[in-house]
Structure formats: C-alpha cells, structure tokens
Write an enzyme that holds these catalytic residues in place. Structure first.
Site, mmCIF file in Angstrom:
data_model
loop_
_atom_site.group_PDB
_atom_site.id
_atom_site.type_symbol
_atom_site.label_atom_id
_atom_site.label_comp_id
_atom_site.label_asym_id
_atom_site.label_seq_id
_atom_site.Cartn_x
_atom_site.Cartn_y
_atom_site.Cartn_z
ATOM 1 N N HIS A 283 20.782 5.329 36.277
ATOM 2 C CA HIS A 283 20.205 4.575 35.102
ATOM 3 C C HIS A 283 19.324 5.722 33.923
ATOM 4 O O HIS A 283 20.126 6.542 33.826
ATOM 5 C CB HIS A 283 18.654 4.456 35.580
ATOM 6 C CG HIS A 283 18.804 2.770 36.689
ATOM 7 N ND1 HIS A 283 17.981 2.335 37.243
ATOM 8 C CD2 HIS A 283 19.846 2.410 37.912
ATOM 9 C CE1 HIS A 283 17.888 1.362 38.088
ATOM 10 N NE2 HIS A 283 18.916 1.544 38.284
ATOM 11 N N GLU B 100 17.924 5.843 31.596
ATOM 12 C CA GLU B 100 16.331 6.810 31.380
ATOM 13 C C GLU B 100 16.046 7.922 32.772
ATOM 14 O O GLU B 100 15.828 9.503 32.354
ATOM 15 C CB GLU B 100 14.756 6.250 32.023
ATOM 16 C CG GLU B 100 15.268 4.857 31.186
ATOM 17 C CD GLU B 100 15.923 2.833 31.446
ATOM 18 O OE1 GLU B 100 17.158 3.705 32.536
ATOM 19 O OE2 GLU B 100 15.273 2.513 31.300
ATOM 20 N N CYS C 109 12.501 1.368 35.258
ATOM 21 C CA CYS C 109 11.997 0.624 36.607
ATOM 22 C C CYS C 109 11.188 2.097 37.069
ATOM 23 O O CYS C 109 11.180 2.669 36.613
ATOM 24 C CB CYS C 109 13.538 0.299 37.680
ATOM 25 S SG CYS C 109 13.859 2.100 37.870
ATOM 26 N N CYS D 228 13.094 5.332 37.181
ATOM 27 C CA CYS D 228 12.472 5.889 35.840
ATOM 28 C C CYS D 228 11.684 5.813 35.652
ATOM 29 O O CYS D 228 11.308 7.299 34.536
ATOM 30 C CB CYS D 228 13.790 4.440 34.864
ATOM 31 S SG CYS D 228 15.842 4.590 35.537
#
Length: 157
Positions: free
Chosen positions: A54, A56, A84, A87
C-alpha cells in the site's frame, strides 16, 4: 506551507499513476514541518506482488530508514484514501504526527463492496489511533476533493 488540497491533489496524481503502472489507485506523500514534500509513493502491491505494498505502508518503510522519529513526528502524511488498519499501524510505529486524507475508508468500502482484490476494513484510522499512546492529529475527509478521488476509483473498480 500550502493548503491540504494542494498536497491531496498530488496524491490523486500518484493514485492515477499507480493505475497506469498496473496497481490499485492509491497515493501518499510525506510533507515536512516547512511544507516540503520529502517522499511520494504510489501503490505497488500488484506489480511488486506485495500484499503490504500500500502507498502509505511503503512510504513509511522508506521514511523510517531516512528520518528519525523526532523528525517524523513533525511531518504530515497525505493520502488519497483514509489509511487502512495496516497502514495506520505503519504510520503509528513510524511516528508521523499528522495524517490528512481525501476520502474515508467507509466511502471506499461503499464503492468496492466485497471485491476480493480490496477487502476493505470498515474501521476508521481514528479508532485505531485512539487505542494507541500517541495523539496523532487526523484531518479528513476533505469533501472538496471527494469527487476527484472517487472518479479514479470508479474507473478502476
């Protein structure tokens, strides 16, 4: 220092770039105390075959190697979509003191439903951070950019 919209517009560009590179439409960047963009990251989970790819989390892996925790506490992480759970954990452990996001995780869930490629949690990052020992400043969603962010996601999903 620019306003939140300025930085979030760049995360939208990064999300669009992620799609062009064969990944899901997410982008993040890190801004220092003076308003300088010091790191940018698009999602890489598909092309890198990395479930933790991801934007992040990848950004935080890089940031934690480049900067110490005291410096990162005074930085802001901008992201097109609310972080999420994974993250949020990376942001927490990396010690970034502020997060600004465009659309909520709930908004993304409403759009993607039970898509196997994106099994979105219905869990706000504020809830995750509330259970930690740090007072991370959260700003978002930013309603003025909602349609721009959702447009990329509608095209993708």
């Amino acid at each position: 220092m620019k306003d939140h919209e300025f930085y979030l517009k760049r995360t939208i560009e990064l999300a669009d770039r992620a799609v062009k590179h064969g990944n899901t439409p997410f982008g993040a960047l890190l801004v220092d105390h003076d308003g300088n963009v010091i790191l940018e990251q698009e999602n890489i989970e598909i092309t890198e075959n990395d479930c933790t790819g991801h934007a992040e989390t990848t950004l935080m892996r890089k940031a934690s190697k480049l900067y110490n925790k005291d410096f990162l506490w005074n930085c802001t992480l901008y992201t097109s979509v609310e972080p999420c759970a994974m993250c949020s954990g990376a942001i927490y452990w990396g010690n970034v003191g502020k997060v600004v996001y465009g659309i909520s995780e709930k908004e993304l869930l409403n759009l993607t439903g039970n898509n196997k490629q994106n099994p979105t949690f219905d869990l706000a990052c504020r809830k995750i951070f509330e259970h930690g020992q740090k007072e991370i400043n959260i700003v978002g969603p930013i309603e003025s950019l909602k349609n721009d962010i959702l447009e990329i996601h509608r095209r993708y999903w």
